[in-house]
Design an enzyme around this catalytic site. Structure first.
Site, PDB file in Angstrom:
ATOM      1  N   ASP A  53      -6.134 -10.629  -1.902  1.00  0.00           N
ATOM      2  CA  ASP A  53      -6.865 -11.549  -1.040  1.00  0.00           C
ATOM      3  C   ASP A  53      -8.344 -11.117  -0.986  1.00  0.00           C
ATOM      4  OD1 ASP A  53      -5.771  -9.263   0.203  1.00  0.00           O
ATOM      5  OD2 ASP A  53      -5.778 -10.198   2.174  1.00  0.00           O
ATOM      6  N   GLU A 112     -11.313   2.535  -0.643  1.00  0.00           N
ATOM      7  CA  GLU A 112     -10.292   1.529  -0.915  1.00  0.00           C
ATOM      8  C   GLU A 112     -10.415   0.946  -2.316  1.00  0.00           C
ATOM      9  OE1 GLU A 112      -8.864  -2.755   1.028  1.00  0.00           O
ATOM     10  OE2 GLU A 112     -10.890  -2.000   1.354  1.00  0.00           O
ATOM     11  N   GLY A 119      -1.382  -9.662  -1.641  1.00  0.00           N
ATOM     12  CA  GLY A 119      -2.207  -8.464  -1.680  1.00  0.00           C
ATOM     13  C   GLY A 119      -3.539  -8.687  -2.366  1.00  0.00           C
ATOM     14  N   ASN A 176       3.696  -8.097   6.130  1.00  0.00           N
ATOM     15  CA  ASN A 176       2.446  -7.688   5.492  1.00  0.00           C
ATOM     16  C   ASN A 176       1.975  -6.337   6.047  1.00  0.00           C
ATOM     17  OD1 ASN A 176      -0.613  -9.561   4.887  1.00  0.00           O
ATOM     18  ND2 ASN A 176      -0.371  -7.387   4.898  1.00  0.00           N
ATOM     19  N   GLU A 185      -6.422 -12.629  12.118  1.00  0.00           N
ATOM     20  CA  GLU A 185      -7.342 -11.534  11.801  1.00  0.00           C
ATOM     21  C   GLU A 185      -8.569 -12.006  11.017  1.00  0.00           C
ATOM     22  OE1 GLU A 185      -4.581 -11.685   8.200  1.00  0.00           O
ATOM     23  OE2 GLU A 185      -4.525 -12.207  10.330  1.00  0.00           O
ATOM     24  N   ASP A 215       0.832  -1.210   0.000  1.00  0.00           N
ATOM     25  CA  ASP A 215       0.000   0.000   0.000  1.00  0.00           C
ATOM     26  C   ASP A 215       0.862   1.253   0.000  1.00  0.00           C
ATOM     27  OD1 ASP A 215      -3.100  -0.708   1.462  1.00  0.00           O
ATOM     28  OD2 ASP A 215      -1.541  -2.227   1.293  1.00  0.00           O
ATOM     29  N   SER A 250       5.278 -11.536   4.066  1.00  0.00           N
ATOM     30  CA  SER A 250       5.540 -10.181   3.607  1.00  0.00           C
ATOM     31  C   SER A 250       4.386  -9.736   2.716  1.00  0.00           C
ATOM     32  CB  SER A 250       6.881 -10.129   2.875  1.00  0.00           C
ATOM     33  OG  SER A 250       7.237  -8.802   2.548  1.00  0.00           O
ATOM     34  N   GLN A 251       4.685  -8.870   1.746  1.00  0.00           N
ATOM     35  CA  GLN A 251       3.736  -8.437   0.720  1.00  0.00           C
ATOM     36  C   GLN A 251       4.541  -8.120  -0.528  1.00  0.00           C
ATOM     37  OE1 GLN A 251       1.090  -5.217   2.061  1.00  0.00           O
ATOM     38  NE2 GLN A 251      -0.642  -6.609   1.893  1.00  0.00           N
TER      39      GLN A 251
END
Length: 509
Positions: A285, A469, A283, A171, A253, A135, A181-182
């Site tokens: 998801d 978003e 990312g 992440n 989460e 992001d 990670s991302q």
């Protein structure tokens, strides 16, 4: 700028580890509407004391359980919303909004899931109260346009700090995100920096090399064909990467959601959990891109897929490490990473170019075939400069035919209940496509995508006074799908809108 605030160096346990069956009870009973709420709550006393009370009391029913949680935990801060402004232009609104999304204080106490950071940073907004990796690149595009250079530098400092402490950028900055990670955008972030200090360049280069080691862990002991962690060695000995997560349990989460998905699968639950987590690392998801059956999340197959976008980003990182190493006089390292980048580019062209469909896509390394369907990820080889001019022209024609929607660029052509599928459009994918197409001279299509996306965002802004978003780019209505409602804020939308507006203004001069 508080750049020298001490930060913790140990890897903290996640809330699921600290609170065991209390955590499972809260999440499985869906005590809170958002599965992220409880993992983000602040324990009021030591976890051992809370668990001793839990074992002694064993609350029965949702009301007793809720009362127990309220006695022992403080709620997370309320969502950061985009405050409506009926008077300001969208560009002025975004410029003012940065300060509403800045976090300057050290988060949390000793048992918080929040990872401390040394410098101020910008969060996405809404339910996302912490910094997120990929992001942030798109957010930083807008910060750079608005002259917020100090925030760009401090966010880079934070990401370098995370690598120095944990060996990678998680992440997001929560303990429960540390197992993955991302998409690795750090190399591109560093190119937004205006800090010329040699010691800063050396520190960031060391971080980039350590991050590269994280993605390549296990490479040297891997037989072909096979995979280890993020690395895939293919049958011709070429090495590419996949998304992967070090854990194979439900995501804290989204605990209840993951348990429900795994219950509907016909394979070991640990495999399902790892594939869900790996998709979260991507990312995307979630998306039909990772599914054997677009109608069923239980068929998720992420770890079996070599994603074109991930490998393009690692190519860019390798190229940048080579260039920075050469600039600092390290010819040996420069040559090594230049070789790595060249080999990766050749492998991407071999495995991810689907000539008969005139597109780039992902490679299913176990079944030795490309995955089906055009997606916005297929524009990454243009963004990275890997495609040939002829391939770029083919991709542009395919994108215009299959991916161009009334409100911007489609994520995929498949309409599902997943948020990274049609009809939703996402800011980062618009930027990647526009920048990639411009790189190869396909300005007319780039302009169409940019203009349609900006029209979508501006129309919603006129209606609501806020940015979001994601957007429904097919029907011009609020986006839906996925595990949580559409969020206001919103970091990467703000950044991409700013960058596209600046580009349009430059063209009109």
């Amino acid at each position: 700028m508080n750049r020298h605030v001490p930060v913790a160096n140990s890897v903290p346990p996640g809330p699921d580890e600290l609170f065991g069956d209390l955590f499972v009870a809260v999440q499985q009973r869906r005590l809170f509407g958002d599965g992220k709420t409880f993992p983000d709550m602040e324990p009021r006393r030591a976890p051992a004391d809370i668990m001793a009370a839990w074992d002694a009391q064993r609350p029965q029913g949702d009301d007793e359980l809720r009362a127990f949680v309220e006695r022992n935990f403080d709620p997370p801060p309320p969502p950061r919303l985009d405050p409506p402004d009926d008077q300001a232009s969208i560009g002025d609104h975004i410029a003012a909004l940065w300060d509403d999304l800045v976090v300057t204080a050290q988060p949390g106490g000793p048992w918080s899931s929040a990872l401390p950071l040394p410098s101020p940073y910008v969060i996405p907004g809404g339910r996302f109260r912490e910094i997120y990796y990929w992001d942030s690149y798109f957010t930083m595009l807008g910060l750079a346009i608005d002259g917020r250079d100090a925030l760009v530098e401090s966010m880079l400092d934070n990401f370098v700090s995370l690598i120095e402490r944990y060996g990678h950028i998680p992440n997001g900055t929560r303990s429960y995100f540390l197992s993955r990670s991302q998409p690795p955008f750090l190399a591109l972030m560093t190119q937004l920096s205006r800090d010329p200090a040699p010691d800063v360049h050396r520190r960031r280069l060391a971080a980039l090399r350590r991050e590269h080691d994280y993605w390549m862990q296990g490479e040297n002991h891997l037989a072909a064909p096979g995979a280890s962690a993020h690395v895939v060695r293919l049958s011709d000995d070429a090495v590419l990467n996949r998304y992967w997560d070090a854990s194979d349990t439900p995501r804290p989460e989204a605990y209840a959601e993951d348990v429900a998905v795994a219950a509907g699968a016909d394979r070991p639950t640990a495999d399902v959990y790892r594939d869900l987590r790996a998709a979260a690392e991507s990312g995307w998801d979630f998306s039909s891109r990772w599914l054997r059956d677009a109608a069923s999340l239980a068929t998720i197959d992420t770890c079996a897929i070599v994603p074109v976008d991930l490998n393009c980003l690692l190519y860019l990182s390798e190229r940048h490490i080579a260039e920075e190493s050469a600039a600092l006089g390290d010819a040996t390292t420069a040559a090594d990473y230049r070789r790595r980048a060249d080999q990766r580019a050749a492998a991407i062209l071999h495995y991810c170019w689907i000539a008969e469909e005139r597109r780039f896509g992902d490679w299913h390394w176990i079944e030795r075939r490309p995955t089906a369907g055009a997606t916005a990820a297929g524009l990454y080889p243009l963004f990275a400069g890997i495609a040939t001019p002829e391939q770029a022209a083919d991709v542009a024609r395919t994108a215009e035919r299959d991916l161009l929607a009334p409100g911007g660029l489609r994520t995929t052509t498949v309409e599902t209940a997943q948020q990274w599928d049609a009809p939703n459009g996402w800011a980062p994918l618009q930027w990647i496509a526009v920048a990639g197409l411009r790189r190869y001279g396909h300005d007319a299509l780039a302009d169409m995508i940019a203009d349609r996306w900006l029209s979508t965002v501006e129309a919603f802004y006129d209606q609501t006074g806020a940015l979001f978003e994601k957007y429904d780019i097919e029907h011009g209505r609020p986006a839906s799908g996925g595990e949580y409602p559409n969020q206001q804020g919103f970091g990467w939308t703000n950044g991409v809108v700013k960058a596209l507006l600046a580009e349009r203004d430059k063209q009109r001069r």
